[in-house]
Enzyme design. Structure first.
Site, PDB file in Angstrom:
ATOM      1  N   TYR A  73      -6.149  10.266   4.817  1.00  0.00           N
ATOM      2  CA  TYR A  73      -4.787  10.671   4.453  1.00  0.00           C
ATOM      3  C   TYR A  73      -4.836  11.550   3.186  1.00  0.00           C
ATOM      4  O   TYR A  73      -5.910  11.936   2.740  1.00  0.00           O
ATOM      5  CB  TYR A  73      -3.893   9.430   4.328  1.00  0.00           C
ATOM      6  N   GLY A  95      -8.498  -7.328   8.893  1.00  0.00           N
ATOM      7  CA  GLY A  95      -7.316  -6.754   9.487  1.00  0.00           C
ATOM      8  C   GLY A  95      -6.967  -7.420  10.800  1.00  0.00           C
ATOM      9  O   GLY A  95      -6.084  -8.292  10.881  1.00  0.00           O
ATOM     10  N   ARG A  96      -7.686  -7.026  11.854  1.00  0.00           N
ATOM     11  CA  ARG A  96      -7.298  -7.446  13.196  1.00  0.00           C
ATOM     12  C   ARG A  96      -7.307  -8.957  13.389  1.00  0.00           C
ATOM     13  O   ARG A  96      -6.490  -9.497  14.145  1.00  0.00           O
ATOM     14  CB  ARG A  96      -8.202  -6.748  14.215  1.00  0.00           C
ATOM     15  N   GLN A 114       0.836  -1.202   0.000  1.00  0.00           N
ATOM     16  CA  GLN A 114       0.000   0.000   0.000  1.00  0.00           C
ATOM     17  C   GLN A 114       0.877   1.261   0.000  1.00  0.00           C
ATOM     18  O   GLN A 114       1.824   1.358   0.784  1.00  0.00           O
ATOM     19  CB  GLN A 114      -0.912   0.024   1.227  1.00  0.00           C
ATOM     20  N   ARG A 129      -7.695   1.912  -2.698  1.00  0.00           N
ATOM     21  CA  ARG A 129      -8.535   1.737  -1.492  1.00  0.00           C
ATOM     22  C   ARG A 129      -9.288   3.036  -1.209  1.00  0.00           C
ATOM     23  O   ARG A 129      -8.688   4.115  -1.195  1.00  0.00           O
ATOM     24  CB  ARG A 129      -7.658   1.379  -0.286  1.00  0.00           C
TER      25      ARG A 129
END
Ligand SMILES: Cc1cc2nc3c(=O)[nH]c(=O)nc-3n(C[C@H](O)[C@H](O)[C@H](O)COP(=O)(O)O)c2cc1C
Length: 385
Positions: free
Chosen positions: A183, A322-323, A104, A230
């Site tokens: 971001y 993810g987690r 990424q 993304r």
């Protein structure tokens, strides 16, 4: 008559361009702050990613394409030879373990601090992050970013293209352009952070321009089939207020749809929301959906498997988690057999630290005694990325 058990389509193979994925489970990008201070991936990271190589695809953590794009301490970068060499060790280890990886690319924009990068952060407009930001000295008030000049915009587009080439040199199969989670690219899309009056601000057509230029430059550099993007429609993380979510994403996807990209990756996708179906209808290619699970945790007992299957039924091609991958190196096996999952042991260690809370999560075949529990919890860092 016997009733054959039908295996979940999560475990069926999928062709992503030239990559043969053995299952539909993608490890979502997760910043773990285990690189050197100047962004070089360390050997520990090769172990961490290789442990998770059974994922259909790993999307490696956000890596900055230039110095000013650095968000937090010890994040990875991909703009010089040392970064390429460091990442090469990681991709070699993952390939040897049978896995496949994208990287990424993320520029933090206003999510940055001079005490971290040594530079004043830049953004579409001089609008500071409303929150504090994590720095080498702990949380500090965010500084007002400098509005980028048009020359700086063009230079940043070029930096993304070079970073993408570097990623291929480092052994990645492709890159994911990070236009989500507040971001820099998301800051250009959103009305509250983009107050420009030039060709990069104002109308929806202008606000999507920077993202389109980056995707086009990166696709020209390495081939569109090796580029994913993304997005996080409607997500307010890092102080983002898009203002016109329902207009901006159809416009963005309309402009990207014919470019032959590897995939579109949607954060917190919810099949109960009309927006998910609008996105699916607007996107002709591969769609990776990241289910909307409780945030912050705890995760559901099934690690998100049920939510994942609902998204596949609603038209997603691949599911990113993810987690659950963070805490379970052998997540694919666990979900396949319905085994219980390791919980995340310590939220602080998600973002800071060395081997503990990083490469020591046990697999089903490990002995239970190998599970270690950190005694010291300095403070929590609630910043998600
Ligand atoms: C420790 C941590 C680091 C993260 N870093 C990134 C990142 O670098 N890039 C990104 O796009 N999302 C990042 N995220 C968001 C995840 O990719 C994912 O969208 C989020 O964790 C929700 O998925 P989950 O419910 O399966 O965990 C991060 C999440 C966590 C927990």
């Amino acid at each position: 008559m016997t009733i054959a058990s039908v295996e979940s389509s999560l475990f069926s193979p999928f062709s992503l361009g030239s990559l043969d994925l053995p299952n539909r489970l993608v490890m979502a990008p997760m910043t773990r702050n285990r690189a050197s201070a100047d962004g070089v991936p360390l050997p520990l990271m090769a172990t961490y990613y290789a442990q998770r190589a059974a994922a259909g695809l790993i999307i490696a953590e956000a890596s900055t394409p230039n110095a000013v794009g650095q968000t937090y301490p010890n994040i990875t970068a991909i703009y010089n030879d040392a970064h390429v060499a460091g990442w090469r060790q990681v991709t070699d280890a993952v390939r040897a373990a049978g896995g496949r990886m994208f990287l990424q690319l993320q520029h933090g924009g206003r999510v940055g601090h001079p005490d971290t990068s040594g530079l004043s952060p830049v953004a579409p407009s001089a609008v500071p992050l409303p929150d504090s930001i994590y720095t080498p000295d702990g949380h500090q008030t965010a500084v007002v970013p400098r509005a980028m000049t048009v020359q700086e915009i063009h230079a940043t587009v070029a930096d993304f293209a070079v970073a993408a080439r570097n990623a291929i040199d480092a052994g990645f199969a492709g890159v994911e352009v990070h236009a989500a989670n507040g971001y820099l690219l998301h800051q250009f899309l959103a009305g509250n952070t983009n107050q420009r009056t030039d060709a990069y601000g104002g109308s929806v057509g202008n606000r999507i321009r920077f993202v389109l230029e980056i995707v086009e430059a990166v696709a020209d550099a390495i081939g569109a089939e090796r580029v994913g993007i993304r997005i996080a429609p409607g997500l307010t993380i890092n102080g983002i207020e898009e203002g016109d979510t329902d207009t901006i994403y159809p416009a963005l996807l309309g402009a990207l749809a014919g470019k032959g990209l590897a995939y579109l990756h949607v954060v917190f996708a919810d099949p109960d929301q009309p927006l998910f179906h609008t996105i699916r209808a607007a996107w002709p290619g591969t769609l990776i959906a990241n289910p909307s699970l409780p945030w912050p945790g705890p995760l559901p007992a099934d690690g998100g498997k049920c939510a994942a299957e609902r998204l596949l039924d609603a038209g997603a091609d691949l599911i990113s988690l993810g987690r659950a991958f963070l805490a379970n190196p052998d997540l694919v096996s666990r979900l396949r057999i319905g085994a219980s999952l390791n919980p995340i042991r310590d939220a602080y260690l998600m973002y800071v630290g060395g081997a503990t809370g990083y490469i020591d999560y046990p697999t089903l075949t490990d002995e239970p005694t190998r599970q270690s529990h950190p005694r010291h919890r300095p403070h929590s860092r609630a910043t998600a990325t």
